[in-house]
Motif scaffolding. Structure first.
Motif, short mmCIF file in Angstrom:
data_model
loop_
_atom_site.label_atom_id
_atom_site.label_comp_id
_atom_site.label_asym_id
_atom_site.label_seq_id
_atom_site.Cartn_x
_atom_site.Cartn_y
_atom_site.Cartn_z
N PHE A 87 0.97 -1.07 4.40
CA PHE A 87 0.89 -2.10 3.66
C PHE A 87 2.08 -3.08 3.35
O PHE A 87 1.84 -3.88 2.59
N ALA A 88 3.07 -3.27 4.19
CA ALA A 88 4.11 -4.23 4.23
C ALA A 88 3.50 -5.43 4.62
O ALA A 88 2.45 -5.58 5.20
N PRO A 89 3.91 -6.63 3.64
CA PRO A 89 3.38 -7.96 4.08
C PRO A 89 3.55 -8.24 5.53
O PRO A 89 4.61 -7.90 6.00
N PHE A 90 2.80 -9.24 6.11
CA PHE A 90 2.66 -9.75 7.24
C PHE A 90 4.02 -10.15 7.97
O PHE A 90 4.54 -11.09 7.25
N ALA B 137 2.46 -5.45 -11.02
CA ALA B 137 1.61 -4.66 -10.11
C ALA B 137 0.56 -3.89 -10.75
O ALA B 137 0.82 -3.79 -12.06
N THR B 138 -0.31 -3.30 -10.02
CA THR B 138 -1.40 -2.47 -10.74
C THR B 138 -0.80 -1.28 -11.48
O THR B 138 -1.32 -1.27 -12.56
N TYR B 139 0.19 -0.77 -10.82
CA TYR B 139 0.52 0.27 -11.49
C TYR B 139 2.17 0.18 -11.82
O TYR B 139 2.81 -0.27 -11.15
N GLU B 140 2.44 0.73 -12.70
CA GLU B 140 3.91 0.61 -13.31
C GLU B 140 4.98 1.06 -12.27
O GLU B 140 5.93 0.88 -12.37
N THR C 183 4.71 8.96 -2.90
CA THR C 183 3.97 10.03 -3.69
C THR C 183 2.34 9.66 -3.67
O THR C 183 1.85 10.67 -3.74
N SER C 184 2.19 8.67 -3.42
CA SER C 184 0.65 8.21 -3.07
C SER C 184 0.65 6.77 -2.10
O SER C 184 1.78 6.37 -2.24
N ILE C 185 -0.49 6.45 -1.74
CA ILE C 185 -0.60 5.22 -1.22
C ILE C 185 -0.61 4.15 -1.88
O ILE C 185 -0.09 2.91 -1.75
N TYR C 186 -1.39 4.23 -3.14
CA TYR C 186 -1.51 3.05 -3.93
C TYR C 186 -0.51 3.02 -5.08
O TYR C 186 -0.71 2.32 -6.21
N GLY C 187 0.21 3.95 -5.39
CA GLY C 187 1.33 4.08 -6.49
C GLY C 187 0.57 4.79 -7.70
O GLY C 187 1.15 4.65 -8.95
#
Length: 340
Positions: free
Chosen positions: A286-289, A185-188, A309-313
């Motif tokens: 943002f759960a998958p469809f 993922a974008t963030y660890e 803790t945040s929307i995007y991690g």
């Protein structure tokens, strides 16, 4: 295009997951409002996402090259105005770039997505822990505001894509059930720890074919190591085009992903998706469809009460970095086996 058909410019430039989430909504629009044609303005890389939609064309934007900055957006608007007449603009991105672009467009009928920023701030601050409207529904609301209400509750999906010889040779011809795993993922903070993920792969690869997904040199090297280490495990990272990866994904029995783009690609193709969540949470929308709630495996909020803790991690206390470790490998394995 017939005179009766209305052409809507749909703006969604990035990121991968957000663009993929627009696909089920546009598919519903195509099925429920055949009088509507859409021109999707996005990065050229994402064009394969829309390949099965008959009423969708993709107009590629190069926002880091020729369409960069205000002058580049002016140039982009001129190209759009010259080649199309738009009935309306559906801004599914609603960032400064899309707002500037709209100023240069001849079309003055436009609706922007309500991202629910205030609700999301309340969610991540711990003041209000509840399910927010999904991103898919927020997209659908834009089209409803333009006069095209959408029902997302009974979706239809494209058929599995027959694999060509190249992809058959990569995957082999045995009849094992196929599990896709996208561990990055974008963030660890959004990733399941790799040592624990190896336990999952080791167990699943004994009975199923495991196909590893990723991107970039670093991820590809790690996945190559895993593919060598475990039987029935194939790494396709760095080997295929996006459309070829989509062909393989369409044939999976289940995809295991983080809160990341691969989850949304699999979901838009109608594949069952198990997600592992760290410091983010499905309540943000943002759960998958079209996936059951219990397919989302969540970090323990008794141990980590500040989640999300945040929307995007991208923001979290340091000791929350491995919050997803509170989901045991056995829980993930059991969920996947129950689905298969």
């Amino acid at each position: 295009m017939s005179k009766k058909q209305k052409n809507i410019l749909v703006i969604r430039l990035s990121a991968m997951g957000d663009v993929a989430m627009s696909v089920p909504v546009l598919r519903a629009l195509e099925q429920q409002h055949p009088e509507v044609k859409t021109t999707v303005l996005t990065k050229s890389f994402f064009k394969p996402f829309f390949r099965d939609l008959q009423h969708v064309t993709v107009f590629s934007a190069d926002v880091k090259g020729e369409h960069k900055g205000v002058f580049g957006l002016y140039k982009l608007a001129r190209e759009l105005n010259k080649n199309h007449y738009f009935y309306a603009i559906a801004d599914l991105h609603s960032v400064l770039r899309s707002k500037i672009l709209k100023k240069f467009m001849h079309c003055k009928r436009f609706v922007s997505i309500d991202k629910g920023r205030k609700e999301k701030r309340l969610l991540t601050s711990g003041k209000q822990f509840k399910q927010l409207k999904t991103t898919h529904q927020r997209y659908a609301d834009v089209f409803e505001a333009l006069g095209f209400p959408l029902d997302l509750t009974n979706p239809k999906f494209p058929k599995r894509v027959p694999l060509n010889k190249k992809l058959q040779n990569i995957l082999g011809d045995d009849s094992k059930k196929q599990i896709g795993i996208a561990p990055f993922a974008t963030y660890e903070s959004k990733m399941y720890p790799l040592d624990a993920m190896k336990q999952v792969i080791e167990t699943l690869s004994k009975d199923y074919k495991v196909i590893l997904f990723g991107g970039g040199n670093y991820e590809t090297e790690l996945l190559n190591t895993m593919a060598i280490e475990f039987d029935n495990t194939i790494n396709i990272s760095g080997k295929l085009r996006l459309d070829e990866e989509m062909d393989i994904i369409s044939n999976l029995d289940v995809m295991l992903s983080m809160d990341s783009g691969n989850a949304h690609i699999a979901a838009m193709l109608g594949v069952k998706v198990v997600t592992v969540w760290g410091v983010t949470h499905p309540f943000a929308g943002f759960a998958p469809f079209n996936q059951p709630e219990d397919y989302a495996l969540l970090a323990d909020r008794n141990k980590y009460p500040k989640i999300p803790t945040s929307i995007y991690g991208n923001k979290y206390p340091e000791h929350y970095k491995e919050a997803s470790r509170s989901v045991s490998p056995e829980t993930i394995i059991s969920k996947i086996k129950s689905i298969i």
